[in-house]
Design a protein around this motif. Structure first.
Motif, PDB file in Angstrom:
ATOM      1  N   ARG A   1     109.258  17.092 -37.834  1.00 36.92           N
ATOM      2  CA  ARG A   1     109.233  16.741 -36.417  1.00 36.92           C
ATOM      3  C   ARG A   1     108.873  15.273 -36.176  1.00 36.92           C
ATOM      4  NH1 ARG A   1     107.270  21.978 -36.899  1.00 36.92           N
ATOM      5  NH2 ARG A   1     108.244  23.532 -35.522  1.00 36.92           N
ATOM      6  N   GLY A   2     108.744  14.515 -37.265  1.00 31.98           N
ATOM      7  CA  GLY A   2     108.490  13.088 -37.132  1.00 31.98           C
ATOM      8  C   GLY A   2     107.039  12.687 -37.236  1.00 31.98           C
ATOM      9  N   ALA A   3     106.164  13.590 -37.625  1.00 32.81           N
ATOM     10  CA  ALA A   3     104.746  13.241 -37.742  1.00 32.81           C
ATOM     11  C   ALA A   3     104.525  12.339 -38.953  1.00 32.81           C
ATOM     12  CB  ALA A   3     103.905  14.509 -37.862  1.00 32.81           C
ATOM     13  N   GLN A   4     103.578  11.402 -38.825  1.00 32.27           N
ATOM     14  CA  GLN A   4     103.244  10.458 -39.888  1.00 32.27           C
ATOM     15  C   GLN A   4     101.793  10.675 -40.295  1.00 32.27           C
ATOM     16  OE1 GLN A   4     105.420   8.419 -41.310  1.00 32.27           O
ATOM     17  NE2 GLN A   4     107.106   8.921 -39.915  1.00 32.27           N
TER      18      GLN A   4
ATOM     19  N   ALA B   1      95.913  12.413 -36.998  1.00 28.40           N
ATOM     20  CA  ALA B   1      97.213  12.981 -37.340  1.00 28.40           C
ATOM     21  C   ALA B   1      97.092  14.365 -37.965  1.00 28.40           C
ATOM     22  CB  ALA B   1      97.961  12.037 -38.287  1.00 28.40           C
ATOM     23  N   PHE B   2      95.924  14.667 -38.529  1.00 29.29           N
ATOM     24  CA  PHE B   2      95.728  15.973 -39.162  1.00 29.29           C
ATOM     25  C   PHE B   2      95.271  17.045 -38.169  1.00 29.29           C
ATOM     26  CE2 PHE B   2      95.958  13.636 -43.104  1.00 29.29           C
ATOM     27  CZ  PHE B   2      96.495  14.559 -43.983  1.00 29.29           C
ATOM     28  N   VAL B   3      95.025  16.687 -36.932  1.00 26.21           N
ATOM     29  CA  VAL B   3      94.639  17.689 -35.932  1.00 26.21           C
ATOM     30  C   VAL B   3      95.756  18.704 -35.707  1.00 26.21           C
ATOM     31  CG1 VAL B   3      93.969  18.033 -33.524  1.00 26.21           C
ATOM     32  CG2 VAL B   3      92.996  16.132 -34.830  1.00 26.21           C
ATOM     33  N   PRO B   4      97.039  18.275 -35.589  1.00 24.32           N
ATOM     34  CA  PRO B   4      98.112  19.275 -35.446  1.00 24.32           C
ATOM     35  C   PRO B   4      98.265  20.190 -36.653  1.00 24.32           C
ATOM     36  CG  PRO B   4      98.876  17.098 -34.778  1.00 24.32           C
ATOM     37  CD  PRO B   4      97.550  16.905 -35.435  1.00 24.32           C
ATOM     38  N   ILE B   5      97.635  19.847 -37.774  1.00 24.26           N
ATOM     39  CA  ILE B   5      97.659  20.723 -38.949  1.00 24.26           C
ATOM     40  C   ILE B   5      96.496  21.703 -38.911  1.00 24.26           C
ATOM     41  CG2 ILE B   5      97.514  20.791 -41.469  1.00 24.26           C
ATOM     42  CD1 ILE B   5      98.796  18.070 -41.538  1.00 24.26           C
ATOM     43  N   LEU B   6      95.341  21.211 -38.488  1.00 27.44           N
ATOM     44  CA  LEU B   6      94.128  22.024 -38.512  1.00 27.44           C
ATOM     45  C   LEU B   6      94.211  23.187 -37.533  1.00 27.44           C
ATOM     46  CD1 LEU B   6      91.267  22.336 -39.615  1.00 27.44           C
ATOM     47  CD2 LEU B   6      90.470  20.838 -37.784  1.00 27.44           C
ATOM     48  N   ILE B   7      94.747  22.959 -36.333  1.00 30.09           N
ATOM     49  CA  ILE B   7      94.778  24.011 -35.307  1.00 30.09           C
ATOM     50  C   ILE B   7      95.668  25.182 -35.730  1.00 30.09           C
ATOM     51  CG2 ILE B   7      95.445  24.543 -32.933  1.00 30.09           C
ATOM     52  CD1 ILE B   7      94.522  21.752 -32.161  1.00 30.09           C
ATOM     53  N   PRO B   8      96.933  24.951 -36.115  1.00 30.17           N
ATOM     54  CA  PRO B   8      97.734  26.115 -36.565  1.00 30.17           C
ATOM     55  C   PRO B   8      97.202  26.757 -37.840  1.00 30.17           C
ATOM     56  CG  PRO B   8      98.920  24.053 -36.916  1.00 30.17           C
ATOM     57  CD  PRO B   8      97.737  23.714 -36.086  1.00 30.17           C
ATOM     58  N   LEU B   9      96.543  25.975 -38.688  1.00 31.57           N
ATOM     59  CA  LEU B   9      95.965  26.551 -39.897  1.00 31.57           C
ATOM     60  C   LEU B   9      94.852  27.523 -39.551  1.00 31.57           C
ATOM     61  CD1 LEU B   9      95.834  26.615 -42.997  1.00 31.57           C
ATOM     62  CD2 LEU B   9      94.217  24.714 -42.895  1.00 31.57           C
ATOM     63  N   LEU B  10      93.983  27.150 -38.605  1.00 29.72           N
ATOM     64  CA  LEU B  10      92.919  28.055 -38.167  1.00 29.72           C
ATOM     65  C   LEU B  10      93.491  29.305 -37.508  1.00 29.72           C
ATOM     66  CD1 LEU B  10      90.307  25.517 -36.721  1.00 29.72           C
ATOM     67  CD2 LEU B  10      90.162  26.794 -38.850  1.00 29.72           C
ATOM     68  N   VAL B  11      94.531  29.124 -36.684  1.00 32.13           N
ATOM     69  CA  VAL B  11      95.153  30.271 -36.012  1.00 32.13           C
ATOM     70  C   VAL B  11      95.747  31.237 -37.036  1.00 32.13           C
ATOM     71  CG1 VAL B  11      97.000  30.981 -34.452  1.00 32.13           C
ATOM     72  CG2 VAL B  11      95.592  28.988 -33.889  1.00 32.13           C
TER      73      VAL B  11
ATOM     74  N   ILE C   1     102.378  21.029 -43.028  1.00 32.57           N
ATOM     75  CA  ILE C   1     102.605  19.589 -43.190  1.00 32.57           C
ATOM     76  C   ILE C   1     104.097  19.285 -43.241  1.00 32.57           C
ATOM     77  CG2 ILE C   1     102.337  17.666 -44.797  1.00 32.57           C
ATOM     78  CD1 ILE C   1      99.604  18.731 -45.507  1.00 32.57           C
ATOM     79  N   CYS C   2     104.853  20.082 -43.995  1.00 37.75           N
ATOM     80  CA  CYS C   2     106.299  19.866 -44.072  1.00 37.75           C
ATOM     81  C   CYS C   2     106.959  20.062 -42.708  1.00 37.75           C
ATOM     82  CB  CYS C   2     106.914  20.824 -45.094  1.00 37.75           C
ATOM     83  SG  CYS C   2     106.424  20.497 -46.806  1.00 37.75           S
ATOM     84  N   ALA C   3     106.506  21.062 -41.951  1.00 36.31           N
ATOM     85  CA  ALA C   3     107.065  21.293 -40.622  1.00 36.31           C
ATOM     86  C   ALA C   3     106.752  20.132 -39.671  1.00 36.31           C
ATOM     87  CB  ALA C   3     106.526  22.607 -40.054  1.00 36.31           C
ATOM     88  N   GLN C   4     105.534  19.599 -39.732  1.00 37.89           N
ATOM     89  CA  GLN C   4     105.165  18.477 -38.878  1.00 37.89           C
ATOM     90  C   GLN C   4     105.917  17.210 -39.269  1.00 37.89           C
ATOM     91  OE1 GLN C   4     103.526  18.713 -36.214  1.00 37.89           O
ATOM     92  NE2 GLN C   4     102.476  20.677 -36.389  1.00 37.89           N
TER      93      GLN C   4
END
Length: 286
Positions: free
Chosen positions: A187-190, A202-212, A181-184
Motif C-alpha cells: 500500500r506504499g508504506a515506508q 510507521a510501525f503503528v499501522p503494524i502494531l494495531i492489526p497485530l494486536l487485533v 508488513i508486506c501488506a502495508q
C-alpha cells in the motif's frame, strides 16, 4: 524475514535428542544456561560452544536453523558490545585506540566479546530445546517438573499450558507480523526511511492489526478448548507418558563431562594444564 526466526518452532526428526525425555532436556538446558553465566574465559566458552555443536549434530538439525534464533537478539548483542567497548575503562597500558574523548581499552573489547558469546550461546541453547521438543511434550515436562508445587495449591497444569502456548505462538506471531508488513508495503508504506521518530510511527499501522489478530487468535483458541471440554485444573490422563531411558543417562553423562570440563577450567585454573602438557596457556585465561 521475520518468519525465519527459529525460536519456538519444532523441527521434526528421528534423532537421539528428539527421543529423550522432555524433563531431562529441560533440566540439562537450564543447567547449560547456568554454566554459561558461571564461566568467564573464552576457552570455557569454546568448550560450551563445542558441546552445543555436538548436540546440534546429534539432533540432525541444520546449523542454519539454530542460527536463525540469533536474529531475534542480534540488535541486543550489537548494542551490548558497543556499550562495553566504549564505556569499559582500563589501565593506560591497555589502551588500544583513542580519539578525543573516545578511548577504547583491551579490557572493553574482551568484555564485549564475552557478553556476545554468552548471549549467543544462551539463545542457541534455548532454541535447540524448542527445536527438538514438541509443544505437547514440553508442556508435560514442565508440568511434571513443577508437580511438587501442587502441594501448596499452585496451578501447575495451567502454568505449563500457558508457557507452552506462548512458545507455540512465537513463530505464528512472527509470520503474522511479516504478512502485515508486506501488506502495508504493498500500500506504499515506508519502514526504512526517515528519522527514528518517523520509523517508530510507521510501525503503528503494524502494531494495531497485530494486536487485533492476537486477541482474535486467543479467542478462537479458547473457544476450541472449551468445545473439547478442556479443563486444565482437573486431573487428566495422557496418551503418552514420559519415561526416562538409557538415552537420558548417556546425555547426562556427556553433559557432566562437557560442562564439567568448562567448570574445572573456570575454578581450578589452567596452570595444571601448563604443567601437564608443558605449554603456555596464558591465552586461556582471557
Amino acid at each position: 524475514m521475520l518468519n525465519d526466526v527459529a525460536f519456538g518452532q519444532y523441527y521434526p526428526s528421528d534423532s537421539f535428542i528428539h527421543k529423550m525425555d522432555a524433563r531431562v532436556k529441560i533440566l540439562l538446558s537450564i543447567a547449560y544456561m547456568v554454566a554459561i553465566f558461571l564461566v568467564k574465559s573464552f576457552f570455557c566458552y569454546a568448550i560450551l560452544a563445542l558441546y552445543l555443536l555436538i548436540k546440534i549434530f546429534v539432533s540432525k538439525i541444520p546449523l542454519r536453523s539454530v542460527l536463525k534464533s540469533v536474529k531475534a537478539v542480534l540488535f541486543l548483542a550489537v548494542f551490548t558490545a558497543i556499550i562495553n567497548i566504549f564505556f569499559t575503562k582500563g589501565a593506560e597500558e591497555n589502551l588500544v585506540w583513542s580519539y578525543g574523548i573516545i578511548r577504547i581499552y583491551s579490557s572493553g573489547l574482551i568484555t564485549a566479546g564475552k557478553m556476545v558469546c554468552r548471549l549467543v550461546l544462551l539463545v542457541m541453547g534455548a532454541s535447540l530445546l524448542t527445536l527438538t521438543t514438541t509443544p505437547v511434550d514440553l508442556t508435560h515436562g514442565i508440568e511434571s517438573l513443577l508437580s511438587p508445587l501442587k502441594l501448596i495449591k499452585v496451578p501447575v497444569a495451567d502454568i505449563a499450558l500457558i508457557m507452552s502456548i506462548t512458545l507455540r505462538f512465537i513463530p505464528t506471531l512472527m509470520e503474522e507480523t511479516n504478512k502485515i508488513i508486506c501488506a502495508q508495503k504493498a500500500r506504499g508504506a515506508q519502514f526504512d526511511t526517515g528519522n527514528l521518530v518517523q520509523r517508530v510511527k510507521a510501525f503503528v499501522p503494524i502494531l494495531i492489526p497485530l494486536l487485533v489478530n492476537s486477541f482474535r487468535r486467543a479467542e478462537e483458541l479458547a473457544l476450541a478448548m472449551n468445545a473439547r471440554c478442556f479443563e486444565g485444573s482437573t486431573k487428566r490422563t495422557r496418551l503418552k507418558k514420559l519415561k526416562c531411558s538409557w538415552r537420558d543417562l548417556v546425555a547426562v553423562l556427556l553433559f557432566i563431562i562437557g560442562i564439567g570440563a568448562a567448570l574445572v577450567v573456570r575454578y581450578a585454573g589452567v596452570d595444571w594444564i601448563a604443567d601437564l602438557f608443558n605449554i603456555n596457556v596464558d591465552w586461556m585465561k582471557l
